[in-house]
Design a protein around this motif. Structure first.
Motif, mmCIF file in Angstrom:
data_model
loop_
_atom_site.group_PDB
_atom_site.id
_atom_site.type_symbol
_atom_site.label_atom_id
_atom_site.label_comp_id
_atom_site.label_asym_id
_atom_site.label_seq_id
_atom_site.Cartn_x
_atom_site.Cartn_y
_atom_site.Cartn_z
ATOM 1 N N LEU A 42 1.959 -12.465 8.345
ATOM 2 C CA LEU A 42 0.549 -12.317 8.016
ATOM 3 C C LEU A 42 0.382 -12.439 6.506
ATOM 4 O O LEU A 42 1.363 -12.418 5.747
ATOM 5 N N SER A 43 -0.863 -12.553 6.066
ATOM 6 C CA SER A 43 -1.117 -12.643 4.629
ATOM 7 C C SER A 43 -0.792 -11.314 3.953
ATOM 8 O O SER A 43 -0.802 -10.248 4.570
ATOM 9 N N LEU A 44 -0.494 -11.396 2.659
ATOM 10 C CA LEU A 44 -0.392 -10.198 1.829
ATOM 11 C C LEU A 44 -1.821 -9.755 1.563
ATOM 12 O O LEU A 44 -2.610 -10.503 0.989
ATOM 13 N N GLN A 45 -2.174 -8.518 1.981
ATOM 14 C CA GLN A 45 -3.583 -8.145 2.038
ATOM 15 C C GLN A 45 -3.785 -6.658 1.803
ATOM 16 O O GLN A 45 -2.825 -5.879 1.748
ATOM 17 N N LYS A 46 -5.069 -6.296 1.704
ATOM 18 C CA LYS A 46 -5.436 -4.885 1.631
ATOM 19 C C LYS A 46 -6.825 -4.702 2.224
ATOM 20 O O LYS A 46 -7.587 -5.664 2.381
ATOM 21 N N HIS A 47 -7.132 -3.430 2.585
ATOM 22 C CA HIS A 47 -8.422 -3.082 3.162
ATOM 23 C C HIS A 47 -9.036 -1.932 2.361
ATOM 24 O O HIS A 47 -8.320 -1.029 1.897
ATOM 25 N N ILE A 87 0.085 2.611 6.671
ATOM 26 C CA ILE A 87 -0.449 1.881 5.532
ATOM 27 C C ILE A 87 -1.726 2.582 5.077
ATOM 28 O O ILE A 87 -2.759 2.519 5.766
ATOM 29 N N PRO A 88 -1.696 3.277 3.929
ATOM 30 C CA PRO A 88 -2.896 3.964 3.459
ATOM 31 C C PRO A 88 -3.993 2.985 3.056
ATOM 32 O O PRO A 88 -3.727 1.828 2.711
ATOM 33 N N ALA A 112 10.558 -6.216 12.674
ATOM 34 C CA ALA A 112 9.502 -6.424 11.686
ATOM 35 C C ALA A 112 10.013 -6.145 10.280
ATOM 36 O O ALA A 112 10.761 -5.190 10.057
ATOM 37 N N VAL A 113 9.607 -7.001 9.347
ATOM 38 C CA VAL A 113 9.754 -6.708 7.932
ATOM 39 C C VAL A 113 8.372 -6.294 7.438
ATOM 40 O O VAL A 113 7.424 -7.072 7.521
ATOM 41 N N VAL A 114 8.237 -5.063 6.961
ATOM 42 C CA VAL A 114 6.954 -4.502 6.563
ATOM 43 C C VAL A 114 6.962 -4.247 5.062
ATOM 44 O O VAL A 114 7.873 -3.592 4.535
ATOM 45 N N THR A 115 5.945 -4.785 4.393
ATOM 46 C CA THR A 115 5.753 -4.530 2.969
ATOM 47 C C THR A 115 4.562 -3.601 2.797
ATOM 48 O O THR A 115 3.480 -3.888 3.309
ATOM 49 N N VAL A 116 4.763 -2.477 2.095
ATOM 50 C CA VAL A 116 3.687 -1.552 1.757
ATOM 51 C C VAL A 116 3.834 -1.224 0.269
ATOM 52 O O VAL A 116 4.820 -0.594 -0.137
ATOM 53 N N GLY A 117 2.869 -1.676 -0.521
ATOM 54 C CA GLY A 117 2.991 -1.526 -1.963
ATOM 55 C C GLY A 117 4.171 -2.341 -2.466
ATOM 56 O O GLY A 117 4.282 -3.536 -2.173
ATOM 57 N N VAL A 157 -1.675 -2.540 -0.735
ATOM 58 C CA VAL A 157 -1.284 -3.911 -0.417
ATOM 59 C C VAL A 157 -0.163 -3.868 0.619
ATOM 60 O O VAL A 157 0.794 -3.081 0.483
ATOM 61 N N HIS A 158 -0.266 -4.719 1.644
ATOM 62 C CA HIS A 158 0.734 -4.684 2.709
ATOM 63 C C HIS A 158 0.882 -6.045 3.371
ATOM 64 O O HIS A 158 0.028 -6.929 3.225
ATOM 65 N N ARG A 159 1.963 -6.173 4.136
ATOM 66 C CA ARG A 159 2.232 -7.429 4.850
ATOM 67 C C ARG A 159 3.159 -7.149 6.031
ATOM 68 O O ARG A 159 4.006 -6.252 5.973
ATOM 69 N N LEU A 160 2.980 -7.945 7.105
ATOM 70 C CA LEU A 160 3.827 -7.870 8.298
ATOM 71 C C LEU A 160 4.483 -9.222 8.517
ATOM 72 O O LEU A 160 3.811 -10.263 8.472
ATOM 73 N N GLU A 161 5.807 -9.210 8.754
ATOM 74 C CA GLU A 161 6.554 -10.463 8.914
ATOM 75 C C GLU A 161 7.531 -10.340 10.061
ATOM 76 O O GLU A 161 8.102 -9.265 10.308
#
Length: 531
Positions: free
Chosen positions: A451-456, A489-490, A470-475, A494-498
């Protein structure tokens, strides 16, 4: 010859199975195949290559369905907004010249054609005519006074294409339209909607006549003629009048022409469409070794929104019509779908016999959507079920489905735009449960996709892996998660799912917040050019 497949659509006529982001050409109606897939397979033997004009949001659905049927290396023109068929045809011509295509065969992606051997003959006749310098359209002999199609008024045939000298005899004898009569010769009261009107003579009778008089009959006549006029969708009385005249045909929506001929006509009759399309194509972003042409939104909006029929075909004298008896339908409403599907002993058409139980019910179309449908003492109904909506209509009234869609738009409902399952370039997600303050989704990510590197700004998210890795990026932290492991993910992070694995990654996502719509997303990086 390049087959240009027009693959847009707004999803209004076959709601609720068709939506804005999943129009009818992608729905698998026929033997597990979509109309888009059938179009590609039908034209594969006739064409050297494919150019698919579609909306940027539908590109990855088309790509997935092409992969399912083993067709690769298609070129795509991606439209950021729809501007109707004139723009699509013009943009296709610029691409054709760049890629050395000598003839363009433009087809919709959502039509059903059964008689493929005749279809090949019809297209070859059209190609021969196009090489002479005309713009060729295709007319289909009407089998009923249809009010949902446009009509072509053809002049008397001046050339027979592949037809033999017996075409006139065929028209008078084999292809005379018969009234809906019962076997005993009385009026066909069982066909109330079409009583007194037309259906083709049964094939067995036509074949017998042919066998007895081969010199005078051609079972599949193909004629070429000039076009006197185009007619918009008529009312029933007008459609009956058209059929009685004998030289009116359904407009099949297909075109065949040389690009330079179309350029000349566009310059003469709609120069602004030509000029703005030239500019839009020239400014387009080209990816994937020229396989993907992305038109910029500001350029697309400058092109006049108009159909190729209104903008050009109704004005020029260069149009020639190839007419035939193709078994053709644009499946433009649920009544036409009923006509095409197999019927049971009570004349019901159902998409899944295991999901339908009927008692004293007949002449219905029932599409169950995976749920059990029980029908008691009902007749002549259309019942369409999906995960999030049910349509019930009388047969003969399905043209009014678009009025339901307009009402949904007025209510600001998302039911007209997408299903509970939504396709994305990286995979798909399905909404499982939703309220004002939380939403539960199942997310499936293709192997190797991310998925895109994103935030809400308005929600936090909990992710639970149910299968895959899953490879998960948080911050600034990256974590490897396996089945039955989770992360949080607070809001604002910024986060991403791969998915780094070889099998699909499936997670359950729980969103919590005061605003949960899909537009609460800020993309910082994206592999699919959606920034």
């Amino acid at each position: 010859m390049t087959n240009v497949i027009l693959c847009g659509g707004s999803g209004t006529r076959l709601w609720p199975i068709s939506r804005t982001y999943f129009p009818k050409q992608f729905y698998k109606f026929i033997n597990g195949m979509s109309l888009f897939q059938l179009t590609v397979l039908r034209n594969k033997a006739l064409s050297d290559d494919f150019l698919i004009v579609t909306n940027k949001d539908q590109y990855f659905i088309a790509l997935d369905q092409l992969d399912e049927i083993g067709v690769k290396n298609c070129r795509f023109i991606l439209e950021p907004v729809q501007r109707n068929t004139a723009a699509a045809v013009a943009l296709s011509c610029f691409d054709a010249v760049k890629n050395g295509s000598d003839v363009l065969f433009v087809t919709p992606s959502d039509h059903l054609i059964k008689s493929e051997s005749l279809y090949k003959r019809v297209i070859e006749a059209g190609k021969n005519e196009a090489l002479k310098g005309g713009i060729v359209i295709f007319g289909i002999k009407p089998s009923c006074p249809e009010t949902g199609y446009g009509y072509i008024e053809a002049a008397l045939a001046q050339g027979k294409g592949n037809a033999d000298a017996g075409t006139e005899a065929h028209e008078k004898n084999i292809n005379i339209y018969k009234k809906f009569d019962k076997a005993d010769g009385t009026a066909g009261a069982d066909n109330k909607d079409n009583e007194g009107w037309f259906k083709p003579e049964p094939e067995a009778i036509a074949q017998a006549k042919y066998n007895n008089n081969k010199d005078n009959y051609n079972l599949n006549p193909i004629s070429v003629s000039s076009v006197l006029s185009f007619k918009e969708k008529p009312d029933k009385e007008t459609a009956m009048e058209y059929i009685s005249k004998g030289n009116f045909y359904w407009n099949g929506g297909m075109l065949l022409f040389k690009p330079e001929i179309m350029f000349d006509e566009l310059k003469a009759f709609c120069p602004s469409i030509y000029e703005n399309s030239a500019s839009a194509y020239g400014n387009a972003a080209i990816d994937g070794n020229g396989q993907m042409i992305r038109i910029k939104e500001r350029d697309m909006l400058k092109i006049e929104e108009n159909s190729i029929d209104f903008a050009l075909l109704e004005k020029t004298k260069s149009v020639r019509a190839v007419t035939s008896n193709l078994e053709w339908s644009d499946l433009g409403n649920f009544d036409s779908i009923y006509n095409e599907l197999e019927k049971d002993e009570n004349n019901n058409a159902v998409n899944s016999k295991d999901d339908v139980v009927g008692f004293n019910s007949r002449n219905n179309l029932i599409m169950s959507g995976g749920k059990m449908i029980a029908a008691i003492d009902v007749e002549g109904l259309i019942i369409i079920n999906t995960d999030d909506a049910v349509l019930i209509s009388k047969k003969g009234s399905s043209q009014n489905v678009k009025k339901i869609v307009e009402e949904l738009k007025n209510r600001n409902s998302e039911l007209h735009t997408h299903h509970l399952t939504v396709h994305r370039p990286w995979g798909s997600y399905t909404v499982l449960l939703e309220s004002a303050l939380y939403k539960l989704k199942k997310i499936s990510v293709k192997p190797g996709a991310k998925l895109s590197l994103q935030k809400h700004f308005h929600r936090s998210e909990h992710w639970i892996v149910t299968s895959g890795t899953a490879v998960v990026t948080v911050g600034d932290k990256e974590t490897l998660l396996r089945a039955n492991e989770s992360t949080y993910i607070p809001m604002g992070f910024v986060h991403r799912l791969e998915n780094p694995g070889l099998i699909p990654l499936v997670i359950i996502e729980a969103q919590v917040g005061e605003y949960l719509k899909e537009d609460d997303i800020v993309r910082l990086e994206d592999d699919y050019n959606r920034l």
